[in-house]
Write a protein that holds these residues in place. Sequence first.
Motif, short mmCIF file in Angstrom:
data_model
loop_
_atom_site.label_atom_id
_atom_site.label_comp_id
_atom_site.label_asym_id
_atom_site.label_seq_id
_atom_site.Cartn_x
_atom_site.Cartn_y
_atom_site.Cartn_z
N ASN A 168 0.83 -1.21 0.00
CA ASN A 168 0.00 0.00 0.00
C ASN A 168 0.86 1.26 0.00
OD1 ASN A 168 -2.40 -1.44 0.02
ND2 ASN A 168 -2.53 -1.50 2.25
N GLU A 169 1.96 1.23 0.77
CA GLU A 169 2.85 2.39 0.82
C GLU A 169 3.50 2.62 -0.54
OE1 GLU A 169 5.63 2.57 4.09
OE2 GLU A 169 4.28 1.40 5.35
N ILE A 170 3.92 1.54 -1.19
CA ILE A 170 4.56 1.65 -2.50
C ILE A 170 3.56 2.21 -3.52
CG2 ILE A 170 5.50 0.33 -4.43
CD1 ILE A 170 6.73 -1.57 -2.29
N ALA A 171 2.33 1.70 -3.50
CA ALA A 171 1.30 2.18 -4.43
C ALA A 171 1.03 3.67 -4.22
CB ALA A 171 0.02 1.37 -4.26
N ALA A 172 0.97 4.08 -2.94
CA ALA A 172 0.72 5.50 -2.64
C ALA A 172 1.86 6.37 -3.13
CB ALA A 172 0.51 5.68 -1.14
N LEU A 173 3.10 5.89 -2.92
CA LEU A 173 4.27 6.65 -3.37
C LEU A 173 4.32 6.74 -4.89
CD1 LEU A 173 6.99 5.33 -0.89
CD2 LEU A 173 6.17 7.69 -1.05
N GLU A 174 3.97 5.65 -5.58
CA GLU A 174 3.98 5.66 -7.04
C GLU A 174 2.92 6.61 -7.60
OE1 GLU A 174 3.60 1.50 -7.90
OE2 GLU A 174 5.79 1.21 -8.04
N THR A 175 1.76 6.66 -6.93
CA THR A 175 0.72 7.62 -7.33
C THR A 175 1.20 9.04 -7.11
OG1 THR A 175 -1.04 6.05 -6.77
CG2 THR A 175 -1.64 8.39 -6.90
N GLU A 176 1.85 9.27 -5.97
CA GLU A 176 2.40 10.59 -5.67
C GLU A 176 3.45 10.98 -6.71
OE1 GLU A 176 4.78 12.95 -2.06
OE2 GLU A 176 4.02 10.91 -1.73
N LEU A 177 4.26 10.01 -7.12
CA LEU A 177 5.30 10.27 -8.12
C LEU A 177 4.68 10.66 -9.45
CD1 LEU A 177 8.28 10.22 -8.97
CD2 LEU A 177 8.02 7.77 -9.44
N ASP A 178 3.65 9.93 -9.87
CA ASP A 178 2.98 10.26 -11.14
C ASP A 178 2.37 11.66 -11.09
OD1 ASP A 178 3.63 7.89 -12.37
OD2 ASP A 178 1.75 6.88 -11.85
N GLN A 179 1.75 11.99 -9.96
CA GLN A 179 1.13 13.31 -9.83
C GLN A 179 2.18 14.42 -9.82
OE1 GLN A 179 -2.06 14.14 -10.01
NE2 GLN A 179 -2.58 11.99 -10.33
N LEU A 180 3.32 14.14 -9.17
CA LEU A 180 4.41 15.12 -9.15
C LEU A 180 4.94 15.37 -10.56
CD1 LEU A 180 6.49 16.88 -7.62
CD2 LEU A 180 7.91 14.82 -7.39
N LYS A 181 5.18 14.29 -11.30
CA LYS A 181 5.67 14.42 -12.67
C LYS A 181 4.68 15.19 -13.53
CE LYS A 181 8.55 10.24 -12.93
NZ LYS A 181 8.70 8.90 -13.58
N LEU A 182 3.39 14.87 -13.34
CA LEU A 182 2.36 15.52 -14.14
C LEU A 182 2.26 17.01 -13.84
CD1 LEU A 182 0.08 15.25 -16.20
CD2 LEU A 182 -1.46 14.71 -14.30
N SER A 183 2.24 17.36 -12.55
CA SER A 183 2.12 18.78 -12.20
C SER A 183 3.35 19.56 -12.66
CB SER A 183 1.93 18.94 -10.68
OG SER A 183 3.04 18.42 -9.97
N ASP A 184 4.54 18.95 -12.55
CA ASP A 184 5.76 19.61 -13.03
C ASP A 184 5.70 19.82 -14.54
OD1 ASP A 184 6.95 19.88 -10.56
OD2 ASP A 184 8.08 18.02 -10.70
#
Length: 234
Positions: free
Chosen positions: A156-172
Amino acid sequence: TYERLLRINPNDFDAQKAIKDATAHGAMAGGGWEESGTSFRDKLKDEKESVALEQESRMVRAEDVIENLIKEKLAALATDPENPVIQRELGKLYSQKDNYEEALRYLEGLYSKEGGTDPSLEREIADIKVKRLESRITEKKKQLETNPANAAALGNEIAALETELDQLKLSDAERLVERYPNDLMYRFELGALYMKMGKIEGAIEQFQRSVGQPQRRVASLNYLGQCWLQMGVH
């Protein structure tokens, strides 16, 4: 000689490549492939062990070089605390050392002082934030391998971090396209992210622009084809 050059400038890619080439030539010359009495498999095993030891030694040397450079830059910054070149070099060095918090402290501080007008510095900061998250994901995956009993929570932690990573890349990516609309490389990267997230129409819009970037023309056309295929426009 190339190691001395890298102590002066760790980012000298020609010197980095030359070290690899020199190591390879040395291995070929010293491998003794034509000597009799030793099987090919024995020679290959010895050669692999030798290369592994050399790589490990080179990594240790590189870490020592970075650490020494950081000390030198910190000393220089103490005598010239407002020097932007030293601050930026420290940010890069800390990033190479995987100390992302210190890297961001210097680079974000410099970006703020300069009024946020340097797109290359803005990109460096964004890349380091991505690396920081990727590092956390890698660490969690290592924990998962050694602690399978806690697989559900770590997953669950890995999935949350990967979602956060995708959102970070997208917003950047969206911010960079908004600020620099004529930079077609940024549009290509945003299109790739949109496509990954299933935002096909948004991806098409970006790829139709990024075909004008010579280095990404073929990739843009390829992605456009995939987008149209997903939309059923054969």
